[in-house]
Write a protein that holds these residues in place. Structure first.
Motif, mmCIF file in Angstrom:
data_model
loop_
_atom_site.group_PDB
_atom_site.id
_atom_site.type_symbol
_atom_site.label_atom_id
_atom_site.label_comp_id
_atom_site.label_asym_id
_atom_site.label_seq_id
_atom_site.Cartn_x
_atom_site.Cartn_y
_atom_site.Cartn_z
ATOM 1 N N LEU A 35 86.642 52.350 143.595
ATOM 2 C CA LEU A 35 85.921 51.448 142.550
ATOM 3 C C LEU A 35 84.959 52.316 141.849
ATOM 4 N N VAL A 36 85.103 52.608 140.772
ATOM 5 C CA VAL A 36 84.398 53.366 139.855
ATOM 6 C C VAL A 36 83.362 52.516 138.745
ATOM 7 N N LEU A 37 81.947 52.833 138.914
ATOM 8 C CA LEU A 37 81.245 52.195 137.947
ATOM 9 C C LEU A 37 79.962 53.170 137.537
ATOM 10 N N ALA A 38 79.788 53.616 136.441
ATOM 11 C CA ALA A 38 79.003 54.754 136.253
ATOM 12 C C ALA A 38 77.581 54.022 135.551
ATOM 13 N N ASN A 39 77.599 52.935 134.917
ATOM 14 C CA ASN A 39 76.387 52.707 134.238
ATOM 15 C C ASN A 39 75.421 51.534 134.804
ATOM 16 N N VAL A 40 75.697 51.239 136.124
ATOM 17 C CA VAL A 40 74.914 50.285 136.786
ATOM 18 C C VAL A 40 74.306 51.229 138.195
ATOM 19 N N ARG A 41 73.113 51.322 138.129
ATOM 20 C CA ARG A 41 72.265 52.092 139.146
ATOM 21 C C ARG A 41 71.444 51.509 139.818
ATOM 22 N N ASP A 42 71.165 52.012 141.116
ATOM 23 C CA ASP A 42 69.853 51.602 142.052
ATOM 24 C C ASP A 42 68.623 51.879 141.428
ATOM 25 N N VAL A 43 67.870 50.849 141.136
ATOM 26 C CA VAL A 43 66.487 51.090 140.685
ATOM 27 C C VAL A 43 65.866 52.032 141.458
#
Length: 661
Positions: A161-169
């Motif tokens: 699964l690829v997802l670039a714009n949700v990041r761990d704070v």
């Protein structure tokens, strides 16, 4: 007898395979050092989107087969496309693990053990998906559940699964791999027409709608944050090129909107297509099909959008619809130029292939999920109570509140109880509730809530309340309440009384799930559809008195709306006074259990809105399922009559007498 052999020129990248090819008995192989300039190939991108856990063509709310949907039938389209395009990648756009009763069942205590993937992933693994993405609804059951379903620590999706714009704070790093580089072997032909094997390095980046920051606040707050898709793409695409990507595919879980770009906009794909370096765009979330030559939705007419060819600002673009109803096929024509592969946009072809009732299901899919399906059926058949009347949304646009009033009653009672117990500062304020017809025909003439009189079970509650949204209480002024209702009234087109031909009452650009309405006899208002949007609400009164702009109300609604879903004025999360630990559907289930029996007199009689009376020279029409006039009559709606049993697409055409409402 000597076997027939094909003369093949093998690129240097594949020359290690030469001994194996020679052993096959073919000796007339030519090894080509590198792929020649001008070589051509075709790489097809096969996209599904918004599957919403629809593994099977089955409606768990009606407990009946639905031959127009389900990944088991999309699988047949996938097999056909694979035969047509041997060189392909199968990609999912997201909103995969949530959306029906099977998903709810598997997210509950009786869901799969750690060693078993979700049913939807069982099917996708069997179909050998190459890449997947994460949509907004995939966060609905919480971040731990999503990460587990994705295969982090437990069995899950067997594809990345690829997802670039949700990041761990806490770390600043993406929750998932931001992109992936795939060395894809393809069959090519040189400028001389001779076959040649080659490899295309495909870079695939995933970008989801940033509205997860508000819509999925409960799941993400303090743990993760979503960034704008354009900014993220501008940062990553050069990095992907530097890593050797020949072509770059952007998976965007969002539709098309030409409003000025904002990092938090819901549908940013129109802007994303303008980011340099994107060769192909796979979109989703909007539940539309693209390309669509006959499509009339506003996004099909935006500047730079070619709804026939399937391009956005020249970028080849597709979108598959929801529930496995379609497979999008983007056949990228590739050409070798200056030592790398590029997309020949003029030769690239985009199309959407649809499941029909004649599309045979792949029997292997049903066999894979037999136990999960049986468990979901048992789950939805758990008894709750009874009803002495039919609850449906066939004529919600004409005023039938039979399926909406029970939801509003449950939400308002829940919020009022919370105020009494925990929020004494709001004890003197009226409590209202807003709900909408969540199923209103958007996905076809079978896409309506229809709960018959008799025993009520969990599947009926899920039919009445489709989504697992949390219940939220907001405080609004009288002016804010009017603005809310004005936005909701955009469901209707502006009607010209002097037109003699048919006029469509319902705007296809405004989803039924955004048609919020109050169903409380204490609040009354009329909707004047002859007026432009923003000036339609007339006679707004509470307990017989006009609602003053400065008046204050508490309104029970859902987390999607209260956090900005649908872009309603004044609803951006800032006026939430109570966020319930319970989902609206669970509140409804508890309400039915306590009531034991729902009656038309007690649970379907209160109607807050009517149309402002207007005489029209020609018929004003709506489209709904055929043969449902009795449902309108039973609900007290006498203003509709059926004009045509079939409009050519399975809907019936009904007229609405605006003068008699």
């Amino acid at each position: 007898m000597r076997r027939a052999c094909l003369s093949i020129r093998v690129s240097a990248l594949l020359s290690p395979l030469l001994p194996m090819l020679l052993l096959s008995g073919c000796a007339d192989l030519t090894v080509r050092q590198g792929v020649p300039e001008g070589a051509r190939a075709t790489l097809a991108l096969l996209e599904t989107s918004d599957l919403h856990a629809a593994v099977l063509g089955y409606d768990y709310y009606k407990l009946a087969a639905d031959p127009s949907s389900g990944l088991e039938r999309t699988a047949t389209l996938i097999a056909q496309a694979r035969a047509e395009y041997p060189d392909h990648l199968l990609i999912d756009n997201g909103d995969t693990i949530q959306g029906n009763a099977l998903a709810d069942y598997q997210a509950g205590p009786d869901g799969p053990a750690c060693g078993q993937p979700l049913a939807i992933h069982k099917a996708m693994n069997a179909l050998r998906y190459d890449v997947g993405m994460v949509g907004n609804h995939d966060f609905d059951f919480g971040l731990p559940f999503l990460l587990r379903a994705a295969g982090q620590g437990c069995a899950g999706a067997a594809f990345p699964l690829v997802l670039a714009n949700v990041r761990d704070v806490s770390t600043g790093k993406p929750l998932f791999a931001p992109y992936i580089l795939i060395d894809k072997p393809v069959r090519a032909s040189g400028a001389d027409g001779q076959p040649v094997m080659a490899t295309v390095k495909v870079g695939i980046v995933g970008l989801t709608t940033p509205v997860v920051n508000s819509w999925n606040r409960k799941a993400l707050e303090g743990r993760a944050v979503a960034d704008g898709i354009v900014e993220t793409a501008r940062e990553l695409i050069p990095r992907m090129r530097a890593a050797g990507a020949d072509i770059i595919v952007a998976i965007s879980h969002g539709g098309l909107d030409d409003a000025p770009y904002r990092p938090d906009m819901e549908h940013g794909s129109w802007h994303l297509a303008q980011v340099p370096g994107i060769d192909a765009l796979l979109t989703g979330h909007a539940h539309h099909a693209f390309p669509n030559a006959s499509g009339s939705a506003p996004q099909y007419g935006l500047p730079g959008v070619d709804k026939v060819k399937g391009t956005v600002h020249g970028v080849p673009t597709v979108m598959a619809g929801q529930w496995g109803k379609q497979l999008a096929v983007l056949a990228l024509a590739l050409k070798r130029e200056q030592g790398r592969w590029v997309v020949d946009r003029e030769r690239t072809a985009a199309q959407v292939r649809s499941v029909t009732p004649q599309t045979p299901p792949d029997p292997a899919i049903a066999a894979l999920v037999r136990d999960e399906h049986a468990g979901a059926v048992r789950y939805v058949q758990a008894p709750l109570g009874r009803s002495d009347y039919r609850m449906s949304t066939y004529f919600a646009d004409a005023g039938d509140v039979s399926a909406i009033l029970p939801v509003n009653q449950a939400q308002a009672a829940y919020l009022a109880a919370q105020v009494r117990a925990n929020l004494p500062q709001y004890a003197g304020l009226p409590v209202l509730s807003m709900s909408a017809p969540f199923k209103s025909g958007m996905a076809g003439p079978g896409d309506y809530t229809d709960v018959p009189a008799g025993s009520l079970a969990l599947n009926n509650a899920a039919d009445l309340y489709l989504y697992p949204n949390a219940l939220v209480g907001v405080k609004v002024t009288g002016a804010g309440l009017r603005a809310w209702l004005e936005k909701s009234a955009e469901r209707f087109n502006t009607i010209d009384p002097g037109v003699t031909g048919e006029q469509e009452l319902v705007s296809q650009a405004f989803a039924g799930y955004n048609f919020d309405m109050v169903t409380d006899s204490a609040l009354q208002y009329r909707i004047d559809v002859t007026q432009p949007p923003g000036r339609r609400i007339q006679g707004l009164s509470y307990q017989g008195r006009p609602v003053a702009d400065a008046a204050a109300f508490l309104v029970a609604t859902n987390s999607y709306r209260a956090s900005g879903g649908g872009n309603f004025p004044g609803l951006d999360g800032g006026n939430i006074i109570f966020a319930a630990p319970d989902a609206s559907r669970d509140v409804l289930i508890s309400h039915i259990r306590q009531a034991r029996t729902l009656t038309r007199a007690a649970n379907s009689g209160a109607r807050s809105w009517r149309f402002a009376p207007v005489h029209t020279s020609g018929p004003v029409v709506i489209h709904s399922a055929p043969g449902m006039l009795q449902a309108a009559r039973d609900a007290g709606i006498t203003t509709v009559r059926q004009l045509r049993a079939d409009d050519g697409s399975g809907y019936a055409v009904y007229s609405v007498d605006l003068a008699a409402d």
